[in-house]
Design a protein around this motif. Structure first.
Motif, short mmCIF file in Angstrom:
data_model
loop_
_atom_site.label_atom_id
_atom_site.label_comp_id
_atom_site.label_asym_id
_atom_site.label_seq_id
_atom_site.Cartn_x
_atom_site.Cartn_y
_atom_site.Cartn_z
N THR A 228 -8.36 0.82 1.68
CA THR A 228 -7.83 -0.20 0.77
C THR A 228 -8.16 0.07 -0.69
N THR B 24 -8.62 -10.90 8.45
CA THR B 24 -9.81 -10.05 8.33
C THR B 24 -11.07 -10.67 8.92
N PHE C 58 -15.16 -2.18 0.21
CA PHE C 58 -13.74 -2.27 0.54
C PHE C 58 -13.50 -1.74 1.95
N THR D 140 -10.29 -8.43 -8.55
CA THR D 140 -10.71 -7.90 -7.25
C THR D 140 -12.21 -8.02 -7.05
N VAL E 231 -1.46 -4.14 3.74
CA VAL E 231 -2.32 -4.25 2.56
C VAL E 231 -1.45 -4.33 1.31
N GLN F 27 0.82 -1.21 0.00
CA GLN F 27 0.00 0.00 0.00
C GLN F 27 0.85 1.27 0.00
N GLY G 208 -1.85 -4.72 -3.14
CA GLY G 208 -2.84 -4.55 -4.19
C GLY G 208 -2.22 -4.24 -5.53
N ILE H 252 -4.90 -8.77 2.49
CA ILE H 252 -4.41 -8.21 3.74
C ILE H 252 -3.76 -9.33 4.54
N PHE I 38 -3.61 -1.45 11.75
CA PHE I 38 -3.18 -1.30 10.37
C PHE I 38 -1.86 -0.55 10.37
N ALA J 256 -6.81 -2.81 -3.51
CA ALA J 256 -6.28 -3.87 -2.66
C ALA J 256 -6.69 -5.25 -3.15
N PRO K 215 -9.87 -7.88 1.06
CA PRO K 215 -10.12 -6.50 1.51
C PRO K 215 -11.56 -6.06 1.34
#
Length: 357
Positions: free
Chosen positions: A118, A323, A114, A281, A258, A82, A260, A128, A333, A125, A298
């Motif tokens: 994220t 998660t 989301f 995604t 995170v 991220q 992505g 995670i 986070f 993302a 995410p």
């Protein structure tokens, strides 16, 4: 909307570009790229006819940056952390991604589906993962219950495995010293907070075994060299579920990161890249990816779709994900903006502390 329709909604009805050159994805290699290939790339090719080729590197963001600056972009999509995604976007090295092109959740939402933070201007993302406290359940009569137990050598005797880096280690020290999770970075941004973290580490300093690679804390636990260790959740899961080691996770104060997709500025197959990001995604695809490796989706709707671990077909994967709602109740986070601003000074202070008596 039915799950299968969610996928269909983001695919072209007639893939006119199917016979063109492969879509090039820059990723990390190893099990993670294999996951992306199995859960995302191969199904994308099956639906569109578009081939996908992976390029592995230990620094996808650096590769993207170098290609964009050289004006010779061959990558269409890149898997990045991220923080790296934020920097690429801020520096004009990544294409903006329109959220309206992403697959909706069952209730028709995108942004609300989301998890916070994220989905950004140039970053979507995909997963995670977390750094957690792991322990050998067969050795401890009473399992640890909080991050403070990591520093309690009286109730939980034995050595401790910690990453030889200020990130994660200093956050854990502050949480173990009683700093609320939502105040960790405010405290760590002050000189007093830095010294507080190091003072907490001093309380277990003689019992620390430092590690530098993700496989090491698992080996330390397996060999009985440490009683508790900070480790990556996916490594702990594999050791327990696949290798049969009696390892368990304490989710308290797990530190979430995170990863992505970004699309490099000037990607040669821009429209296909956008379609791949949307497809990969979608809630159903993210749920299947989480069934292969225990990295949390995410998207909230994807979390609800996750079934059993594909490795054995019987272990429900949901409770093993960072998660999972129960695992998220006490989590942090990792703040990439904080580390971008403070890493140099904190690394210098941490290195000096390591070298002191």
């Amino acid at each position: 909307m039915h799950r299968s329709l969610i996928l269909a909604a983001v695919m072209l009805a007639a893939p006119a570009w199917a016979q063109q050159k492969p879509l090039v994805i820059v990723s990390w290699g190893g099990d993670f790229a294999a996951l992306q290939d199995a859960a995302m790339a191969r199904p994308f090719t099956e639906r569109t006819g578009r081939p996908v080729r992976f390029v592995d590197t230990d620094d996808p963001a650096g590769m993207v940056k170098a290609q964009v600056e050289a004006g010779n972009v061959s990558a269409d999509v890149a898997s990045v952390g991220q923080g790296a995604g934020m920097r690429l976007c801020e520096e004009g090295d990544a294409e903006p991604i329109d959220p309206s092109r992403l697959a909706p959740a069952a209730n028709g939402t995108v942004a609300e589906d989301f998890l916070p933070g994220t989905l950004t201007e140039c970053f979507v993302a995909t997963d995670i993962y977390s750094t957690v406290i792991a322990y050998d359940a067969g050795r401890l009569e009473t399992p640890p219950a909080t991050a403070a137990d990591f520093f309690d050598l009286q109730r939980f005797p034995g050595r401790r495995g910690l990453g030889r880096t200020p990130q994660f280690t200093m956050e854990l020290a502050l949480v173990g010293d009683g700093v609320p999770l939502d105040q960790v970075y405010d405290v760590l941004a002050t000189p007093e907070g830095v010294e507080r973290a190091l003072a907490k580490l001093d309380t277990i300093r003689d019992e620390i075994v430092w590690w530098e690679a993700g496989a090491q804390p698992i080996q330390l636990l397996a060999d009985g060299e440490v009683a508790l260790a900070h480790a990556y959740n996916g490594r702990v899961f594999k050791a327990a579920q696949v290798d049969g080691l009696p390892l368990a996770i304490l989710w308290d104060a797990q530190m979430l990161e995170v990863e992505g997709w970004v699309i490099p500025k000037g990607a040669p197959n821009l429209e296909a890249a956008r379609d791949f990001v949307a497809f990969s995604t979608s809630p159903e695809v993210l749920a299947h990816a989480a069934e292969i490796l225990p990295y949390g989706p995410p998207r909230r709707s994807a979390q609800a779709m996750v079934g059993n671990f594909v490795g054995d077909g019987t272990t429900p994967m949901g409770p093993h994900l960072p998660t999972a709602p129960d695992n998220m109740t006490s989590s942090l986070f990792v703040d990439p903006a904080f580390w971008a601003d403070h890493e140099t000074e904190l690394r210098a202070r941490f290195t000096a502390w390591l070298g002191s008596e």
